[in-house]
Design a protein around this motif. Structure first.
Motif, PDB file in Angstrom:
ATOM      1  N   PRO A  10      14.736  89.028 117.868  1.00 53.12           N
ATOM      2  CA  PRO A  10      14.657  88.443 116.731  1.00 53.12           C
ATOM      3  C   PRO A  10      13.365  87.290 116.214  1.00 53.12           C
ATOM      4  N   ALA A  11      12.938  87.358 115.006  1.00 58.07           N
ATOM      5  CA  ALA A  11      11.890  86.562 114.775  1.00 58.07           C
ATOM      6  C   ALA A  11      11.932  85.055 115.181  1.00 58.07           C
ATOM      7  N   GLY A  12      10.913  84.525 115.783  1.00 60.06           N
ATOM      8  CA  GLY A  12      11.062  83.382 116.225  1.00 60.06           C
ATOM      9  C   GLY A  12      11.435  83.189 117.792  1.00 60.06           C
ATOM     10  N   LEU A  13      12.095  84.052 118.517  1.00 56.26           N
ATOM     11  CA  LEU A  13      12.366  84.252 119.656  1.00 56.26           C
ATOM     12  C   LEU A  13      11.377  84.811 120.637  1.00 56.26           C
ATOM     13  N   THR A  14      11.231  84.349 121.921  1.00 61.66           N
ATOM     14  CA  THR A  14      10.587  85.466 123.078  1.00 61.66           C
ATOM     15  C   THR A  14      11.316  85.482 124.311  1.00 61.66           C
ATOM     16  N   ILE A  21      15.106  83.498 127.296  1.00 60.13           N
ATOM     17  CA  ILE A  21      14.825  83.791 125.956  1.00 60.13           C
ATOM     18  C   ILE A  21      14.816  82.296 125.408  1.00 60.13           C
ATOM     19  N   SER A  22      13.815  82.001 124.567  1.00 62.16           N
ATOM     20  CA  SER A  22      13.627  80.507 123.936  1.00 62.16           C
ATOM     21  C   SER A  22      13.165  80.796 122.492  1.00 62.16           C
ATOM     22  N   GLY A  23      13.002  79.782 121.999  1.00 63.68           N
ATOM     23  CA  GLY A  23      12.309  79.699 120.482  1.00 63.68           C
ATOM     24  C   GLY A  23      13.598  79.275 119.696  1.00 63.68           C
TER      25      GLY A  23
END
Length: 70
Positions: A10-14, A21-23
């Protein structure tokens, strides 16, 4: 081990190479993505993940006078 998302998260996560998994997600909804792990011998494995991102709760007002005494 080295991790990587092989489909978009999902947009904004990496997904970091250590598997974290963060962001801060910028969209709400249910999402599916795949992560691949590779070892020192270049062997790989994949895992499918599902995540649901909910809207932030909205606090419209706080009133100390409404708090119970004591």
């Amino acid at each position: 081990y080295t991790f990587a998302a092989t489909t978009p998260v999902p947009a904004g996560l990496t997904v970091s190479t250590s598997g974290l998994i963060s962001g801060t997600p910028t969209v709400n909804g249910s999402f599916n993505f795949t992560v691949q792990v590779r070892d020192a011998a270049s062997a790989t494995a994949t895992k499918d993940f599902a995540i649901s991102i909910m809207p932030r709760p909205l606090i419209s007002s706080l009133s100390p006078s409404a708090a119970p005494a004591g």
